[in-house]
Design a protein around this motif. Structure first.
Motif, PDB file in Angstrom:
ATOM      1  N   HIS A  23     -13.814  -9.038   2.352  1.00  0.00           N
ATOM      2  CA  HIS A  23     -15.227  -9.207   2.668  1.00  0.00           C
ATOM      3  C   HIS A  23     -15.711  -7.902   3.285  1.00  0.00           C
ATOM      4  CE1 HIS A  23     -14.063 -13.412   2.347  1.00  0.00           C
ATOM      5  NE2 HIS A  23     -15.336 -13.684   2.171  1.00  0.00           N
ATOM      6  N   LEU A  24     -16.881  -7.446   2.863  1.00  0.00           N
ATOM      7  CA  LEU A  24     -17.478  -6.223   3.380  1.00  0.00           C
ATOM      8  C   LEU A  24     -18.539  -6.599   4.397  1.00  0.00           C
ATOM      9  CD1 LEU A  24     -17.897  -3.126   3.237  1.00  0.00           C
ATOM     10  CD2 LEU A  24     -19.578  -3.571   1.448  1.00  0.00           C
ATOM     11  N   ALA A  25     -18.440  -6.045   5.606  1.00  0.00           N
ATOM     12  CA  ALA A  25     -19.401  -6.334   6.667  1.00  0.00           C
ATOM     13  C   ALA A  25     -20.107  -5.047   7.071  1.00  0.00           C
ATOM     14  CB  ALA A  25     -18.692  -6.938   7.875  1.00  0.00           C
ATOM     15  N   ARG A  26     -21.431  -5.126   7.164  1.00  0.00           N
ATOM     16  CA  ARG A  26     -22.245  -4.012   7.660  1.00  0.00           C
ATOM     17  C   ARG A  26     -22.906  -4.462   8.946  1.00  0.00           C
ATOM     18  NH1 ARG A  26     -24.696  -3.084   1.816  1.00  0.00           N
ATOM     19  NH2 ARG A  26     -23.018  -1.832   0.956  1.00  0.00           N
ATOM     20  N   GLN A  27     -23.267  -3.529   9.783  1.00  0.00           N
ATOM     21  CA  GLN A  27     -23.894  -3.875  11.059  1.00  0.00           C
ATOM     22  C   GLN A  27     -25.214  -4.588  10.827  1.00  0.00           C
ATOM     23  OE1 GLN A  27     -24.189  -0.193  13.208  1.00  0.00           O
ATOM     24  NE2 GLN A  27     -22.207  -0.512  14.169  1.00  0.00           N
ATOM     25  N   GLY A  28     -25.371  -5.729  11.485  1.00  0.00           N
ATOM     26  CA  GLY A  28     -26.609  -6.482  11.391  1.00  0.00           C
ATOM     27  C   GLY A  28     -26.768  -7.324  10.150  1.00  0.00           C
ATOM     28  N   GLN A  29     -25.727  -7.432   9.308  1.00  0.00           N
ATOM     29  CA  GLN A  29     -25.814  -8.219   8.088  1.00  0.00           C
ATOM     30  C   GLN A  29     -24.614  -9.158   7.991  1.00  0.00           C
ATOM     31  OE1 GLN A  29     -26.075  -5.555   4.784  1.00  0.00           O
ATOM     32  NE2 GLN A  29     -28.112  -4.827   5.325  1.00  0.00           N
ATOM     33  N   GLU A  30     -24.753 -10.174   7.167  1.00  0.00           N
ATOM     34  CA  GLU A  30     -23.666 -11.118   6.928  1.00  0.00           C
ATOM     35  C   GLU A  30     -22.596 -10.478   6.039  1.00  0.00           C
ATOM     36  OE1 GLU A  30     -23.238 -14.316   8.040  1.00  0.00           O
ATOM     37  OE2 GLU A  30     -24.958 -13.923   9.336  1.00  0.00           O
ATOM     38  N   PRO A  31     -21.319 -10.849   6.219  1.00  0.00           N
ATOM     39  CA  PRO A  31     -20.259 -10.328   5.341  1.00  0.00           C
ATOM     40  C   PRO A  31     -20.465 -10.785   3.894  1.00  0.00           C
ATOM     41  CG  PRO A  31     -19.322 -11.343   7.297  1.00  0.00           C
ATOM     42  CD  PRO A  31     -20.779 -11.647   7.312  1.00  0.00           C
ATOM     43  N   VAL A  32     -20.158  -9.908   2.945  1.00  0.00           N
ATOM     44  CA  VAL A  32     -20.306 -10.170   1.521  1.00  0.00           C
ATOM     45  C   VAL A  32     -18.918 -10.129   0.881  1.00  0.00           C
ATOM     46  CG1 VAL A  32     -21.320  -9.350  -0.624  1.00  0.00           C
ATOM     47  CG2 VAL A  32     -22.573  -9.087   1.517  1.00  0.00           C
ATOM     48  N   ALA A  33     -18.590 -11.146   0.073  1.00  0.00           N
ATOM     49  CA  ALA A  33     -17.286 -11.192  -0.595  1.00  0.00           C
ATOM     50  C   ALA A  33     -17.200 -10.099  -1.665  1.00  0.00           C
ATOM     51  CB  ALA A  33     -17.068 -12.556  -1.233  1.00  0.00           C
ATOM     52  N   VAL A  34     -16.017  -9.498  -1.782  1.00  0.00           N
ATOM     53  CA  VAL A  34     -15.764  -8.450  -2.766  1.00  0.00           C
ATOM     54  C   VAL A  34     -14.800  -9.005  -3.799  1.00  0.00           C
ATOM     55  CG1 VAL A  34     -14.911  -6.116  -3.109  1.00  0.00           C
ATOM     56  CG2 VAL A  34     -16.085  -6.692  -0.994  1.00  0.00           C
ATOM     57  N   ASP A  35     -15.129  -8.886  -5.087  1.00  0.00           N
ATOM     58  CA  ASP A  35     -14.268  -9.376  -6.161  1.00  0.00           C
ATOM     59  C   ASP A  35     -13.089  -8.429  -6.376  1.00  0.00           C
ATOM     60  OD1 ASP A  35     -15.875 -11.530  -6.614  1.00  0.00           O
ATOM     61  OD2 ASP A  35     -16.995 -10.583  -8.232  1.00  0.00           O
ATOM     62  N   GLY A  36     -11.943  -8.993  -6.727  1.00  0.00           N
ATOM     63  CA  GLY A  36     -10.774  -8.184  -7.091  1.00  0.00           C
ATOM     64  C   GLY A  36     -10.106  -7.535  -5.896  1.00  0.00           C
ATOM     65  N   ARG A  37      -9.437  -6.409  -6.178  1.00  0.00           N
ATOM     66  CA  ARG A  37      -8.745  -5.654  -5.140  1.00  0.00           C
ATOM     67  C   ARG A  37      -9.597  -4.484  -4.692  1.00  0.00           C
ATOM     68  NH1 ARG A  37      -2.840  -4.279  -7.100  1.00  0.00           N
ATOM     69  NH2 ARG A  37      -4.055  -2.477  -7.665  1.00  0.00           N
ATOM     70  N   VAL A  38      -9.479  -4.142  -3.414  1.00  0.00           N
ATOM     71  CA  VAL A  38     -10.197  -3.009  -2.849  1.00  0.00           C
ATOM     72  C   VAL A  38      -9.168  -1.940  -2.509  1.00  0.00           C
ATOM     73  CG1 VAL A  38     -11.664  -2.216  -0.982  1.00  0.00           C
ATOM     74  CG2 VAL A  38     -11.961  -4.515  -1.887  1.00  0.00           C
ATOM     75  N   ILE A  39      -9.370  -0.723  -3.000  1.00  0.00           N
ATOM     76  CA  ILE A  39      -8.490   0.402  -2.697  1.00  0.00           C
ATOM     77  C   ILE A  39      -9.268   1.363  -1.806  1.00  0.00           C
ATOM     78  CG2 ILE A  39      -7.165   2.309  -3.644  1.00  0.00           C
ATOM     79  CD1 ILE A  39      -6.872   0.628  -6.207  1.00  0.00           C
ATOM     80  N   SER A  84       0.828  -1.194   0.000  1.00  0.00           N
ATOM     81  CA  SER A  84       0.000   0.000   0.000  1.00  0.00           C
ATOM     82  C   SER A  84       0.871   1.256   0.000  1.00  0.00           C
ATOM     83  CB  SER A  84      -0.904   0.020   1.235  1.00  0.00           C
ATOM     84  OG  SER A  84      -1.732  -1.121   1.260  1.00  0.00           O
ATOM     85  N   TRP A  85       0.252   2.360  -0.342  1.00  0.00           N
ATOM     86  CA  TRP A  85       0.905   3.659  -0.346  1.00  0.00           C
ATOM     87  C   TRP A  85       0.440   4.443   0.867  1.00  0.00           C
ATOM     88  CZ3 TRP A  85       4.673   3.793  -3.730  1.00  0.00           C
ATOM     89  CH2 TRP A  85       4.596   2.968  -4.840  1.00  0.00           C
ATOM     90  N   PRO A  86       1.153   5.526   1.222  1.00  0.00           N
ATOM     91  CA  PRO A  86       0.743   6.303   2.403  1.00  0.00           C
ATOM     92  C   PRO A  86      -0.663   6.893   2.302  1.00  0.00           C
ATOM     93  CG  PRO A  86       2.974   6.894   1.769  1.00  0.00           C
ATOM     94  CD  PRO A  86       2.431   5.991   0.693  1.00  0.00           C
ATOM     95  N   TRP A  87      -1.185   7.113   1.105  1.00  0.00           N
ATOM     96  CA  TRP A  87      -2.493   7.736   0.966  1.00  0.00           C
ATOM     97  C   TRP A  87      -3.617   6.727   0.707  1.00  0.00           C
ATOM     98  CZ3 TRP A  87       1.623   8.325  -2.312  1.00  0.00           C
ATOM     99  CH2 TRP A  87       1.524   7.692  -3.555  1.00  0.00           C
ATOM    100  N   GLN A  88      -3.301   5.408   0.653  1.00  0.00           N
ATOM    101  CA  GLN A  88      -4.338   4.408   0.424  1.00  0.00           C
ATOM    102  C   GLN A  88      -3.916   3.055   0.979  1.00  0.00           C
ATOM    103  OE1 GLN A  88      -4.673   4.383  -3.801  1.00  0.00           O
ATOM    104  NE2 GLN A  88      -2.945   3.022  -4.117  1.00  0.00           N
ATOM    105  N   VAL A  89      -4.901   2.215   1.233  1.00  0.00           N
ATOM    106  CA  VAL A  89      -4.681   0.838   1.674  1.00  0.00           C
ATOM    107  C   VAL A  89      -5.304  -0.073   0.622  1.00  0.00           C
ATOM    108  CG1 VAL A  89      -5.253  -0.870   3.444  1.00  0.00           C
ATOM    109  CG2 VAL A  89      -4.674   1.450   4.110  1.00  0.00           C
ATOM    110  N   VAL A  90      -4.565  -1.098   0.201  1.00  0.00           N
ATOM    111  CA  VAL A  90      -5.032  -2.029  -0.822  1.00  0.00           C
ATOM    112  C   VAL A  90      -5.262  -3.392  -0.160  1.00  0.00           C
ATOM    113  CG1 VAL A  90      -4.511  -3.118  -3.021  1.00  0.00           C
ATOM    114  CG2 VAL A  90      -3.727  -0.792  -2.583  1.00  0.00           C
ATOM    115  N   LEU A  91      -6.450  -3.956  -0.365  1.00  0.00           N
ATOM    116  CA  LEU A  91      -6.804  -5.264   0.186  1.00  0.00           C
ATOM    117  C   LEU A  91      -7.157  -6.226  -0.942  1.00  0.00           C
ATOM    118  CD1 LEU A  91      -9.255  -4.160   3.015  1.00  0.00           C
ATOM    119  CD2 LEU A  91      -6.846  -4.719   3.260  1.00  0.00           C
ATOM    120  N   SER A  92      -6.851  -7.505  -0.732  1.00  0.00           N
ATOM    121  CA  SER A  92      -7.295  -8.540  -1.667  1.00  0.00           C
ATOM    122  C   SER A  92      -8.033  -9.607  -0.869  1.00  0.00           C
ATOM    123  CB  SER A  92      -6.104  -9.157  -2.407  1.00  0.00           C
ATOM    124  OG  SER A  92      -5.267  -9.833  -1.520  1.00  0.00           O
TER     125      SER A  92
END
Length: 66
Positions: free
Chosen positions: A37-53, A26-34
């Motif tokens: 999974h995205l989690a919201r309050q009260g919901q199940e985590p959802v898989a995210v395709d590709g890379r997340v910036i 990652s760079w100082p101005w961003q974080v890169v994840l591969s």
């Protein structure tokens, strides 16, 4: 020797959502994840395709899990 290891992290965003995944180079101005999974309050985590910036100004807290 220089080694780059992928670490499992939980990224809490300012809007209350959380991303869980492996932190990539990652760079100082961003974080890169591969493999994220995205989690919201009260919901199940959802898989995210590709890379997340994620821009740093949107992050509330980062926790290294493993």
């Amino acid at each position: 020797m220089f080694a780059v290891r992928r670490r499992k992290v939980v990224v809490n965003l300012l809007d209350g959502r959380a991303l869980m995944g492996e932190r990539r180079l990652s760079w100082p101005w961003q974080v890169v994840l591969s493999g994220a999974h995205l989690a919201r309050q009260g919901q199940e985590p959802v898989a995210v395709d590709g890379r997340v910036i994620v821009p740093r100004h949107r992050i509330d807290f980062i926790q290294v899990v493993g």
